[in-house]
Design an enzyme around this catalytic site. Structure first.
Site, PDB file in Angstrom:
ATOM      1  N   ASP A  13     184.444  24.878  50.049  1.00  0.00           N
ATOM      2  CA  ASP A  13     185.451  23.811  50.193  1.00  0.00           C
ATOM      3  C   ASP A  13     186.769  24.231  50.866  1.00  0.00           C
ATOM      4  O   ASP A  13     187.848  23.833  50.401  1.00  0.00           O
ATOM      5  CB  ASP A  13     185.778  23.187  48.827  1.00  0.00           C
ATOM      6  CG  ASP A  13     184.588  22.485  48.187  1.00  0.00           C
ATOM      7  OD1 ASP A  13     183.465  22.663  48.679  1.00  0.00           O
ATOM      8  OD2 ASP A  13     184.791  21.770  47.192  1.00  0.00           O
ATOM      9  N   HIS A  74     190.789  12.452  48.016  1.00  0.00           N
ATOM     10  CA  HIS A  74     190.673  13.641  48.870  1.00  0.00           C
ATOM     11  C   HIS A  74     189.273  13.735  49.466  1.00  0.00           C
ATOM     12  O   HIS A  74     188.312  13.230  48.899  1.00  0.00           O
ATOM     13  CB  HIS A  74     190.964  14.923  48.057  1.00  0.00           C
ATOM     14  CG  HIS A  74     189.975  15.134  46.958  1.00  0.00           C
ATOM     15  ND1 HIS A  74     190.087  14.526  45.728  1.00  0.00           N
ATOM     16  CD2 HIS A  74     188.819  15.844  46.906  1.00  0.00           C
ATOM     17  CE1 HIS A  74     189.062  14.863  44.969  1.00  0.00           C
ATOM     18  NE2 HIS A  74     188.263  15.663  45.658  1.00  0.00           N
ATOM     19  N   LYS A  99     178.615  17.845  49.160  1.00  0.00           N
ATOM     20  CA  LYS A  99     178.446  17.553  47.727  1.00  0.00           C
ATOM     21  C   LYS A  99     179.430  16.484  47.282  1.00  0.00           C
ATOM     22  O   LYS A  99     180.387  16.195  48.009  1.00  0.00           O
ATOM     23  CB  LYS A  99     178.640  18.837  46.907  1.00  0.00           C
ATOM     24  CG  LYS A  99     180.024  19.463  47.095  1.00  0.00           C
ATOM     25  CD  LYS A  99     180.080  20.815  46.439  1.00  0.00           C
ATOM     26  CE  LYS A  99     181.446  21.456  46.590  1.00  0.00           C
ATOM     27  NZ  LYS A  99     182.563  20.698  46.034  1.00  0.00           N
ATOM     28  N   CYS A 138     185.699  24.136  41.918  1.00  0.00           N
ATOM     29  CA  CYS A 138     184.445  24.201  42.672  1.00  0.00           C
ATOM     30  C   CYS A 138     183.912  25.624  42.813  1.00  0.00           C
ATOM     31  O   CYS A 138     182.701  25.837  42.800  1.00  0.00           O
ATOM     32  CB  CYS A 138     184.619  23.524  44.027  1.00  0.00           C
ATOM     33  SG  CYS A 138     184.842  21.730  43.812  1.00  0.00           S
TER      34      CYS A 138
END
Ligand SMILES: [Zn+2]
Length: 192
Positions: A13, A74, A99, A138
Site C-alpha cells: 500500500d 481514501h 484489496k 495493512c
C-alpha cells in the site's frame, strides 16, 4: 523453481493517500520508498517475485467513516489518491494485488479476498519479505496472514511506518508480528 528458500517481496500500500499530502497520510510514509525500491530491484534481478498491494476501494464502502466505518475516504478505485507513490518502482514483472475492492471489505491484509496466497504457492515461494504502509494496519495484517498461510516472514522494520492512532500502535504491531513468528529485520541487516 525448486529452491526451498524461494523468496518474494510484498510491498504493502505505498499509495498517494497514505503518503504526506494524502487523505489518510502516514507520518513520513514516503520514507519507505527508497528501501523498498532497492529491495525490489534486487529481487527482480534474481528472478524472485515482487508484489505490490493496493487499497482499491469502491466510492461507497462500510470501510469509510461516512458510511459507518473508521476511516476518511481514501484509495478510491481510479482516483489519484489510489495511485502508487510516483517514486515507487514500476516494472512489468511486478504483480499488483488489489484489496478492499467491495462494499463490505476492509481489506487490511494483502491475503484477504485476493489470489496472493495461491500465486505465492504457484511460484514456489516459502518466505515473504513485507514492508510498506501502514505498520499497524495493512502491514501487520498481511504479515499475520502470511504466517497463518504457512510462509516464513521477514518484516522490514525500517521500511514500514505506522498510523499510530494511539502512540504505541506501531510498536505493538511489531510485537504482534514477532509473536506470530515473523523475523523483524532492519535496513542495516539487509544492506539497503
Ligand atoms: Zn482502506
Amino acid at each position: 523453481m525448486s529452491d526451498e528458500n524461494r523468496k518474494a517481496l510484498i510491498v504493502v500500500d505505498v499509495q498517494n493517500d497514505f503518503c504526506p499530502g494524502g487523505s489518510l497520510a502516514v507520518t513520513n510514509g514516503d520514507e519507505v520508498v527508497a528501501a523498498l525500491n532497492a529491495l525490489a530491484k534486487a529481487f527482480l534481478a534474481r528472478g524472485e517475485p515482487v508484489f505490490k498491494t493496493r487499497d482499491w476501494h469502491p466510492a461507497r464502502t462500510k470501510h469509510f467513516a461516512k458510511y459507518g466505518g473508521t476511516w476518511p475516504i481514501h484509495c478510491v478505485q481510479g482516483t489519484p489518491g489510489a495511485e502508487f507513490h510516483a517514486d515507487l518502482i514500476d516494472d512489468p514483472c511486478i504483480t499488483i494485488i488489489s484489496k478492499g475492492t467491495t462494499e463490505g471489505a476492509d481489506g487490511y491484509s494483502g491475503f484477504d479476498g485476493t489470489s496472493l496466497a495461491r500465486l505465492l504457492r504457484e511460484k514456489g515461494v516459502a518466505e515473504v519479505w513485507v514492508g510498506g504502509l501502514a505498520t499497524d494496519y495493512c502491514v501487520k495484517h498481511t504479515v499475520l496472514d502470511a504466517r497463518r498461510e504457512g510462509f516464513e516472514v521477514k518484516a522490514l522494520a525500517d521500511a514500514m511506518r505506522a498510523v499510530n492512532l494511539n502512540p504505541n500502535d506501531g510498536r505493538q504491531a511489531i510485537e504482534e508480528m514477532r509473536e506470530a513468528g515473523a523475523e523483524i529485520v532492519g535496513n542495516e541487516k539487509l544492506g539497503v
